[in-house]
Write a protein that holds these residues in place. Structure first.
Motif, PDB file in Angstrom:
ATOM      1  N   VAL A  12       0.856  -1.189   0.000  1.00  0.00           N
ATOM      2  CA  VAL A  12       0.000   0.000   0.000  1.00  0.00           C
ATOM      3  C   VAL A  12       0.887   1.231   0.000  1.00  0.00           C
ATOM      4  CG1 VAL A  12      -1.812   1.276   1.211  1.00  0.00           C
ATOM      5  CG2 VAL A  12      -1.767  -1.231   1.317  1.00  0.00           C
ATOM      6  N   VAL A  13       0.774   2.057  -1.035  1.00  0.00           N
ATOM      7  CA  VAL A  13       1.523   3.310  -1.096  1.00  0.00           C
ATOM      8  C   VAL A  13       0.634   4.427  -0.562  1.00  0.00           C
ATOM      9  CG1 VAL A  13       2.584   5.029  -2.612  1.00  0.00           C
ATOM     10  CG2 VAL A  13       2.989   2.590  -2.997  1.00  0.00           C
ATOM     11  N   ASN A  14       1.155   5.154   0.416  1.00  0.00           N
ATOM     12  CA  ASN A  14       0.365   6.195   1.074  1.00  0.00           C
ATOM     13  C   ASN A  14       0.942   7.584   0.826  1.00  0.00           C
ATOM     14  OD1 ASN A  14      -1.560   7.318   3.087  1.00  0.00           O
ATOM     15  ND2 ASN A  14       0.308   7.705   4.263  1.00  0.00           N
ATOM     16  N   PHE A  15       0.041   8.520   0.579  1.00  0.00           N
ATOM     17  CA  PHE A  15       0.393   9.947   0.578  1.00  0.00           C
ATOM     18  C   PHE A  15      -0.821  10.720   1.067  1.00  0.00           C
ATOM     19  CE2 PHE A  15       0.677  14.143  -1.555  1.00  0.00           C
ATOM     20  CZ  PHE A  15       1.815  14.600  -0.907  1.00  0.00           C
ATOM     21  N   ASN A  16      -0.805  11.055   2.356  1.00  0.00           N
ATOM     22  CA  ASN A  16      -1.864  11.870   2.965  1.00  0.00           C
ATOM     23  C   ASN A  16      -3.255  11.251   2.807  1.00  0.00           C
ATOM     24  OD1 ASN A  16       0.065  13.761   3.711  1.00  0.00           O
ATOM     25  ND2 ASN A  16      -0.279  15.063   1.927  1.00  0.00           N
ATOM     26  N   ALA A  17      -3.358   9.949   3.060  1.00  0.00           N
ATOM     27  CA  ALA A  17      -4.660   9.284   2.950  1.00  0.00           C
ATOM     28  C   ALA A  17      -5.485   9.399   4.224  1.00  0.00           C
ATOM     29  CB  ALA A  17      -4.478   7.808   2.593  1.00  0.00           C
ATOM     30  N   THR A  64      -9.115 -13.594   5.542  1.00  0.00           N
ATOM     31  CA  THR A  64      -9.028 -15.025   5.867  1.00  0.00           C
ATOM     32  C   THR A  64      -7.780 -15.650   5.256  1.00  0.00           C
ATOM     33  OG1 THR A  64     -10.416 -15.536   3.943  1.00  0.00           O
ATOM     34  CG2 THR A  64     -11.530 -15.265   6.062  1.00  0.00           C
ATOM     35  N   ALA A  65      -7.232 -15.028   4.230  1.00  0.00           N
ATOM     36  CA  ALA A  65      -5.970 -15.488   3.647  1.00  0.00           C
ATOM     37  C   ALA A  65      -4.811 -14.944   4.478  1.00  0.00           C
ATOM     38  CB  ALA A  65      -5.847 -15.007   2.203  1.00  0.00           C
ATOM     39  N   PRO A  66      -3.745 -15.709   4.643  1.00  0.00           N
ATOM     40  CA  PRO A  66      -2.581 -15.202   5.376  1.00  0.00           C
ATOM     41  C   PRO A  66      -1.917 -14.066   4.603  1.00  0.00           C
ATOM     42  CG  PRO A  66      -2.119 -17.350   4.403  1.00  0.00           C
ATOM     43  CD  PRO A  66      -3.566 -17.107   4.198  1.00  0.00           C
ATOM     44  N   VAL A  67      -1.624 -12.968   5.302  1.00  0.00           N
ATOM     45  CA  VAL A  67      -1.093 -11.782   4.635  1.00  0.00           C
ATOM     46  C   VAL A  67       0.085 -11.193   5.401  1.00  0.00           C
ATOM     47  CG1 VAL A  67      -3.296 -11.146   3.578  1.00  0.00           C
ATOM     48  CG2 VAL A  67      -2.688 -10.215   5.827  1.00  0.00           C
ATOM     49  N   GLU A  68       0.923 -10.489   4.651  1.00  0.00           N
ATOM     50  CA  GLU A  68       1.865  -9.522   5.217  1.00  0.00           C
ATOM     51  C   GLU A  68       1.576  -8.217   4.507  1.00  0.00           C
ATOM     52  OE1 GLU A  68       5.972 -10.266   4.376  1.00  0.00           O
ATOM     53  OE2 GLU A  68       5.710 -10.154   2.212  1.00  0.00           O
ATOM     54  N   THR A  69       1.661  -7.103   5.240  1.00  0.00           N
ATOM     55  CA  THR A  69       1.299  -5.814   4.673  1.00  0.00           C
ATOM     56  C   THR A  69       2.481  -4.864   4.758  1.00  0.00           C
ATOM     57  OG1 THR A  69      -0.952  -6.161   5.490  1.00  0.00           O
ATOM     58  CG2 THR A  69      -0.394  -3.951   4.734  1.00  0.00           C
ATOM     59  N   LEU A  70       2.817  -4.269   3.618  1.00  0.00           N
ATOM     60  CA  LEU A  70       3.895  -3.298   3.558  1.00  0.00           C
ATOM     61  C   LEU A  70       3.314  -1.947   3.147  1.00  0.00           C
ATOM     62  CD1 LEU A  70       5.046  -6.172   2.036  1.00  0.00           C
ATOM     63  CD2 LEU A  70       7.157  -4.976   2.572  1.00  0.00           C
ATOM     64  N   VAL A  71       3.394  -0.973   4.035  1.00  0.00           N
ATOM     65  CA  VAL A  71       2.925   0.378   3.744  1.00  0.00           C
ATOM     66  C   VAL A  71       4.138   1.235   3.423  1.00  0.00           C
ATOM     67  CG1 VAL A  71       1.862   2.458   4.691  1.00  0.00           C
ATOM     68  CG2 VAL A  71       0.856   0.217   5.157  1.00  0.00           C
ATOM     69  N   VAL A  72       4.131   1.815   2.226  1.00  0.00           N
ATOM     70  CA  VAL A  72       5.219   2.694   1.797  1.00  0.00           C
ATOM     71  C   VAL A  72       4.686   4.115   1.803  1.00  0.00           C
ATOM     72  CG1 VAL A  72       6.943   3.143   0.033  1.00  0.00           C
ATOM     73  CG2 VAL A  72       6.023   0.827   0.303  1.00  0.00           C
ATOM     74  N   LEU A 114      -0.342  -8.138  -3.867  1.00  0.00           N
ATOM     75  CA  LEU A 114      -1.458  -7.252  -4.159  1.00  0.00           C
ATOM     76  C   LEU A 114      -0.988  -5.815  -4.022  1.00  0.00           C
ATOM     77  CD1 LEU A 114      -4.500  -6.697  -4.682  1.00  0.00           C
ATOM     78  CD2 LEU A 114      -4.784  -6.671  -2.193  1.00  0.00           C
ATOM     79  N   PHE A 115      -1.177  -5.040  -5.078  1.00  0.00           N
ATOM     80  CA  PHE A 115      -0.922  -3.604  -5.051  1.00  0.00           C
ATOM     81  C   PHE A 115      -2.270  -2.930  -4.813  1.00  0.00           C
ATOM     82  CE2 PHE A 115       2.354  -5.675  -7.410  1.00  0.00           C
ATOM     83  CZ  PHE A 115       3.523  -5.012  -7.084  1.00  0.00           C
ATOM     84  N   LEU A 116      -2.394  -2.282  -3.653  1.00  0.00           N
ATOM     85  CA  LEU A 116      -3.684  -1.781  -3.202  1.00  0.00           C
ATOM     86  C   LEU A 116      -3.593  -0.306  -2.829  1.00  0.00           C
ATOM     87  CD1 LEU A 116      -6.622  -2.728  -2.369  1.00  0.00           C
ATOM     88  CD2 LEU A 116      -5.691  -3.010  -0.059  1.00  0.00           C
ATOM     89  N   ASN A 117      -4.557   0.484  -3.293  1.00  0.00           N
ATOM     90  CA  ASN A 117      -4.604   1.893  -2.917  1.00  0.00           C
ATOM     91  C   ASN A 117      -5.034   2.056  -1.459  1.00  0.00           C
ATOM     92  OD1 ASN A 117      -3.883   2.618  -5.508  1.00  0.00           O
ATOM     93  ND2 ASN A 117      -5.603   4.013  -5.810  1.00  0.00           N
ATOM     94  N   PRO A 118      -4.568   3.103  -0.778  1.00  0.00           N
ATOM     95  CA  PRO A 118      -4.873   3.277   0.644  1.00  0.00           C
ATOM     96  C   PRO A 118      -6.302   3.700   0.923  1.00  0.00           C
ATOM     97  CG  PRO A 118      -3.649   5.164  -0.159  1.00  0.00           C
ATOM     98  CD  PRO A 118      -3.662   4.161  -1.279  1.00  0.00           C
ATOM     99  N   ASP A 119      -7.054   4.029  -0.114  1.00  0.00           N
ATOM    100  CA  ASP A 119      -8.459   4.391   0.077  1.00  0.00           C
ATOM    101  C   ASP A 119      -9.385   3.292  -0.419  1.00  0.00           C
ATOM    102  OD1 ASP A 119      -7.697   4.813  -2.514  1.00  0.00           O
ATOM    103  OD2 ASP A 119      -8.472   6.852  -2.676  1.00  0.00           O
TER     104      ASP A 119
END
Length: 247
Positions: free
Chosen positions: A11-16, A31-39, A89-94
């Motif tokens: 997740v790429v963040n800029f003032n979200a 329910t799926a195992p995840v790791e989350t990286l916020v940039v 998964l490339f996901l928007n912060p909103d």
């Protein structure tokens, strides 16, 4: 029931704002195992502070802080070496996903080994379909058709179809299309390694179209999965330049 494979979510963040925390909360509830990286692209709001307060002790969350706003493509690429899983998964912060979203999307990818990436049905807050979640590449002709409103006459000739496909009925099952939205891109790592990362020549917008074209040129399918839905508030990280974004 089969356990879905693990997935890395970038997740790429800029003032979200608070939406960043809600986005990550929805991911960690999967329910799926995840790791989350916020940039973070050097946000100036309280989005990172709010995120840390909510998930200070969660080992499935990593935060990367860039010294400046490096743009969407470069920020995503920075996280790639840290992503440990076979699917990313490339996901928007909103964006907000449901607990079963990732498991269902992964099941589709497992059934379609020729697919390099997949997107789902993206809803606006009012429930309507978001324009970019299924589309064709906007060639000069397709762009002309869209701008002139000629797509309204597409029932008379297929050459008048718009590159935006929200005017057409939803398919009943996953289908191969030309492009999906960068707000939600589930990518197979093995395909990414053959195609290469996002083109950092794009600061923000169009890098997803470019990537879809490169995946297809490399022989991979781009899937649109109509029976999996997410919510995208939309435009939170672009509100400072609405005219440019529209252009």
């Amino acid at each position: 029931m089969d356990v879905p494979p693990p997935i890395s979510v970038i997740v790429v963040n800029f003032n979200a704002g608070k939406l960043l925390t809600e986005c990550v909360r929805s991911v960690l509830a999967s329910t799926a195992p995840v790791e989350t990286l916020v940039v973070d692209n050097r946000s100036t709001d309280n989005s990172l502070d709010t995120l840390r307060q909510a998930f200070a002790e969660n080992e499935r969350l990593k935060i990367i802080e860039n010294p400046e706003n490096l743009g969407f493509a470069k920020a995503n690429n920075i996280a790639l070496p840290l992503a440990q899983c076979d699917y990313i998964l490339f996901l928007n912060p909103d964006c907000l996903i449901r607990p079963d979203t990732l498991a269902r999307m992964l099941a589709v990818m497992e059934k379609h080994p020729q697919a390099g990436m997949a997107g789902c049905l993206i809803r606006n807050p009012d429930g309507s379909e978001q324009a970019g979640c299924r589309r064709a590449v906007p060639t000069p002709w397709r762009t002309f058709v869209r701008l002139m409103g000629l797509y309204k006459f597409s029932k008379y000739h297929p050459k008048l179809n718009s590159f935006i496909q929200t005017d057409t009925p939803l398919p009943r099952e996953p289908v191969a299309i030309e492009a999906i939205s960068g707000a939600f891109m589930l990518v197979r790592r093995s395909a990414l390694e053959k195609v290469g990362p996002l083109d950092e020549g794009y600061f923000m917008h169009c890098e997803d179209l470019d990537w879809c074209m490169r995946f297809r040129q490399a022989g991979f399918e781009i899937l649109f999965v109509p029976n999996v839905e997410i919510l995208h508030v939309g435009g939170v990280c672009s509100t400072s330049r609405p005219a440019l974004v529209e252009y």
